[in-house]
Design a protein around this motif. Structure first.
Motif, PDB file in Angstrom:
ATOM      1  N   ALA A   1     -76.196   4.451  39.988  1.00  0.00           N
ATOM      2  CA  ALA A   1     -76.804   5.720  40.410  1.00  0.00           C
ATOM      3  C   ALA A   1     -76.995   5.795  41.912  1.00  0.00           C
ATOM      4  O   ALA A   1     -76.928   4.795  42.626  1.00  0.00           O
ATOM      5  CB  ALA A   1     -78.168   5.883  39.732  1.00  0.00           C
ATOM      6  N   GLN A   2     -77.253   7.021  42.355  1.00  0.00           N
ATOM      7  CA  GLN A   2     -77.626   7.247  43.751  1.00  0.00           C
ATOM      8  C   GLN A   2     -78.800   8.238  43.753  1.00  0.00           C
ATOM      9  O   GLN A   2     -78.700   9.320  43.186  1.00  0.00           O
ATOM     10  CB  GLN A   2     -76.440   7.839  44.510  1.00  0.00           C
ATOM     11  CG  GLN A   2     -76.611   7.805  46.017  1.00  0.00           C
ATOM     12  CD  GLN A   2     -75.357   8.339  46.709  1.00  0.00           C
ATOM     13  OE1 GLN A   2     -75.125   9.544  46.712  1.00  0.00           O
ATOM     14  NE2 GLN A   2     -74.569   7.463  47.289  1.00  0.00           N
ATOM     15  N   LEU A   3     -79.907   7.792  44.357  1.00  0.00           N
ATOM     16  CA  LEU A   3     -81.071   8.670  44.469  1.00  0.00           C
ATOM     17  C   LEU A   3     -81.205   9.109  45.917  1.00  0.00           C
ATOM     18  O   LEU A   3     -81.230   8.268  46.811  1.00  0.00           O
ATOM     19  CB  LEU A   3     -82.353   7.923  44.085  1.00  0.00           C
ATOM     20  CG  LEU A   3     -82.572   7.559  42.624  1.00  0.00           C
ATOM     21  CD1 LEU A   3     -83.837   6.706  42.500  1.00  0.00           C
ATOM     22  CD2 LEU A   3     -82.706   8.809  41.756  1.00  0.00           C
ATOM     23  N   ILE A   4     -81.283  10.405  46.155  1.00  0.00           N
ATOM     24  CA  ILE A   4     -81.492  10.892  47.520  1.00  0.00           C
ATOM     25  C   ILE A   4     -82.957  11.315  47.608  1.00  0.00           C
ATOM     26  O   ILE A   4     -83.399  12.243  46.930  1.00  0.00           O
ATOM     27  CB  ILE A   4     -80.549  12.064  47.866  1.00  0.00           C
ATOM     28  CG1 ILE A   4     -79.093  11.598  47.806  1.00  0.00           C
ATOM     29  CG2 ILE A   4     -80.822  12.586  49.273  1.00  0.00           C
ATOM     30  CD1 ILE A   4     -78.391  11.906  46.544  1.00  0.00           C
ATOM     31  N   LEU A   5     -83.716  10.587  48.423  1.00  0.00           N
ATOM     32  CA  LEU A   5     -85.162  10.816  48.522  1.00  0.00           C
ATOM     33  C   LEU A   5     -85.449  11.778  49.665  1.00  0.00           C
ATOM     34  O   LEU A   5     -85.096  11.517  50.810  1.00  0.00           O
ATOM     35  CB  LEU A   5     -85.887   9.491  48.775  1.00  0.00           C
ATOM     36  CG  LEU A   5     -85.554   8.363  47.794  1.00  0.00           C
ATOM     37  CD1 LEU A   5     -86.302   7.105  48.183  1.00  0.00           C
ATOM     38  CD2 LEU A   5     -85.891   8.767  46.360  1.00  0.00           C
TER      39      LEU A   5
ATOM     40  N   VAL B   1     -80.933   5.789  48.077  1.00  0.00           N
ATOM     41  CA  VAL B   1     -80.994   4.543  47.314  1.00  0.00           C
ATOM     42  C   VAL B   1     -79.663   4.378  46.586  1.00  0.00           C
ATOM     43  O   VAL B   1     -79.290   5.221  45.763  1.00  0.00           O
ATOM     44  CB  VAL B   1     -82.152   4.582  46.277  1.00  0.00           C
ATOM     45  CG1 VAL B   1     -82.205   3.280  45.494  1.00  0.00           C
ATOM     46  CG2 VAL B   1     -83.480   4.855  46.972  1.00  0.00           C
ATOM     47  N   HIS B   2     -78.943   3.300  46.906  1.00  0.00           N
ATOM     48  CA  HIS B   2     -77.644   3.041  46.263  1.00  0.00           C
ATOM     49  C   HIS B   2     -77.817   2.000  45.171  1.00  0.00           C
ATOM     50  O   HIS B   2     -78.366   0.937  45.405  1.00  0.00           O
ATOM     51  CB  HIS B   2     -76.639   2.505  47.289  1.00  0.00           C
ATOM     52  CG  HIS B   2     -76.330   3.459  48.405  1.00  0.00           C
ATOM     53  ND1 HIS B   2     -75.357   4.425  48.315  1.00  0.00           N
ATOM     54  CD2 HIS B   2     -76.887   3.612  49.628  1.00  0.00           C
ATOM     55  CE1 HIS B   2     -75.319   5.120  49.445  1.00  0.00           C
ATOM     56  NE2 HIS B   2     -76.248   4.642  50.252  1.00  0.00           N
TER      57      HIS B   2
ATOM     58  N   PHE C   1     -72.602   7.579  35.584  1.00  0.00           N
ATOM     59  CA  PHE C   1     -73.227   7.456  36.909  1.00  0.00           C
ATOM     60  C   PHE C   1     -74.133   8.666  37.118  1.00  0.00           C
ATOM     61  O   PHE C   1     -73.795   9.783  36.738  1.00  0.00           O
ATOM     62  CB  PHE C   1     -72.143   7.415  38.002  1.00  0.00           C
ATOM     63  CG  PHE C   1     -72.657   6.986  39.342  1.00  0.00           C
ATOM     64  CD1 PHE C   1     -72.639   5.643  39.712  1.00  0.00           C
ATOM     65  CD2 PHE C   1     -73.180   7.913  40.241  1.00  0.00           C
ATOM     66  CE1 PHE C   1     -73.114   5.230  40.957  1.00  0.00           C
ATOM     67  CE2 PHE C   1     -73.665   7.517  41.485  1.00  0.00           C
ATOM     68  CZ  PHE C   1     -73.629   6.164  41.837  1.00  0.00           C
ATOM     69  N   ARG C   2     -75.303   8.434  37.681  1.00  0.00           N
ATOM     70  CA  ARG C   2     -76.239   9.533  37.905  1.00  0.00           C
ATOM     71  C   ARG C   2     -76.536   9.678  39.386  1.00  0.00           C
ATOM     72  O   ARG C   2     -76.593   8.685  40.100  1.00  0.00           O
ATOM     73  CB  ARG C   2     -77.563   9.274  37.160  1.00  0.00           C
ATOM     74  CG  ARG C   2     -77.416   9.347  35.665  1.00  0.00           C
ATOM     75  CD  ARG C   2     -78.713   9.003  34.948  1.00  0.00           C
ATOM     76  NE  ARG C   2     -78.550   9.192  33.518  1.00  0.00           N
ATOM     77  CZ  ARG C   2     -78.741  10.344  32.881  1.00  0.00           C
ATOM     78  NH1 ARG C   2     -79.134  11.409  33.554  1.00  0.00           N
ATOM     79  NH2 ARG C   2     -78.561  10.433  31.590  1.00  0.00           N
ATOM     80  N   SER C   3     -76.726  10.919  39.821  1.00  0.00           N
ATOM     81  CA  SER C   3     -77.114  11.124  41.219  1.00  0.00           C
ATOM     82  C   SER C   3     -77.946  12.392  41.311  1.00  0.00           C
ATOM     83  O   SER C   3     -77.693  13.357  40.596  1.00  0.00           O
ATOM     84  CB  SER C   3     -75.889  11.234  42.115  1.00  0.00           C
ATOM     85  OG  SER C   3     -75.089  12.322  41.709  1.00  0.00           O
ATOM     86  N   GLY C   4     -78.936  12.355  42.194  1.00  0.00           N
ATOM     87  CA  GLY C   4     -79.762  13.546  42.315  1.00  0.00           C
ATOM     88  C   GLY C   4     -80.793  13.407  43.414  1.00  0.00           C
ATOM     89  O   GLY C   4     -80.937  12.354  44.040  1.00  0.00           O
TER      90      GLY C   4
END
Length: 311
Positions: free
Chosen positions: A60-64, A55-56, A10-13
């Motif tokens: 992954a979860q992207l925090i814009l 973005v879920h 899982f990726r997040s950033g």
């Protein structure tokens, strides 16, 4: 702490969209999140707070992080906005620079990329936005100019991606590419949460956006909105809630106050109607919106007033 097996993949950033004012950053944030979290307007310089859209995805979860457009500052407010941008860049995993495809690359873009070159460790991506407004030939030339700007400024673009937030073209592909560039790690926000911006800040932004619609060009920078109070009306049944919102619209001069209020209050009424519909859609609750217009002389140059307005 690393988790073994598939969970570890899982990726997040954090990803920061940057670009000169009106480069399509907020529209792209909204398109990726799939809901309106950043304010959009055809007027440059409408974004003032760092709005985070989340973005879920299953993987992954992207925090814009949506920063104000970077520009050469003319006021104290302008300087504070620029400081906010450069601080954000150093703290995110990826900085994505937006270059609108319907406009040639200019001094403003070069200024931003040069500033960005000072931030060493962050991964840099170039996005050609608004591709629906360019012919295939224009887009081809635009992508070559972006690559050339990278070479001239010694900026190593990890990706150069054309997208249209309006048609949705390549928005999914952009999300895939950004996910690949952020580190492995657990989700940073609860599932279903779309932004960590306080609701008052979002409401203030929506009121400000409604106030900017159709107003003459000299007003954008002069409007600030402060939500003084926001609470559910106490005497309502649970199945029929009503949210009371009291907000002040600050302008710098009496003449601007007249423009905002309009003939016999008609303009202010329109602003209230437009903003209320957006706030209700965002919060899912009926809203009673009370707007007051006040003059705060030259607030953009006054540190004390800037603080009061949250800058």
């Amino acid at each position: 702490m690393s988790t073994a097996g598939t969970e570890g993949e899982f990726r997040s950033g954090f990803v920061s969209f940057v670009g000169r004012p009106n480069a399509g950053k907020s529209t792209l944030t909204n398109a990726m999140v799939g809901q309106k979290v950043a304010i959009t307007s055809s007027k440059p310089q409408t974004t003032r707070t760092v709005v985070r859209g989340i973005v879920h995805r299953p993987d992954a979860q992207l925090i814009l992080v949506d920063t104000p457009g970077l520009h050469r500052p003319r006021t104290l407010l302008g300087e504070r906005l620029n400081d906010l941008v450069t601080t954000t860049w150093a703290e995110v995993d990826v900085v994505a620079v937006c270059f609108p495809a319907d406009e040639k690359i200019g001094p403003g873009d070069r200024f931003i990329v040069n500033e960005l070159a000072k931030v060493r460790r962050t991964t840099k991506v170039a996005i050609a936005t608004k591709t629906d407004l360019a012919t295939p030939e224009q887009l081809g030339a635009h992508l070559l100019s972006i690559a050339e700007l990278g070479r001239e400024t010694s900026t190593d673009w990890a990706e150069i991606v054309p997208v249209s937030s309006v048609s949705g073209d390549q928005v999914g592909l952009l999300a895939d590419l950004l996910v690949a560039l952020v580190p492995e790690g657990p989700p940073l926000y609860p599932d279903g949460e779309l932004t960590d911006t306080p609701e008052e800040a979002i409401v203030a932004d929506l009121v400000r956006e409604a106030a900017l619609e159709g107003v003459r060009d000299e007003l954008p920078h002069s409007i600030a909105v402060v939500v003084e109070e926001m609470k559910l009306r106490p005497d309502r049944p649970a199945d029929r809630p009503l949210l009371d919102v009291h907000a002040n619209l600050f302008v710098e001069r009496d003449s601007q106050k007249g423009i905002i209020i309009g003939h016999k209050g008609s303009r202010l009424k329109e602003i209230g109607t437009g903003a209320r519909a957006q706030i209700e859609a965002m919060l899912g609750t009926p809203v009673h919106l009370d707007l007051r217009v006040k003059v705060a002389k030259d607030w953009q140059r006054d540190p004390r007033q800037l603080r009061r307005m949250g800058f």
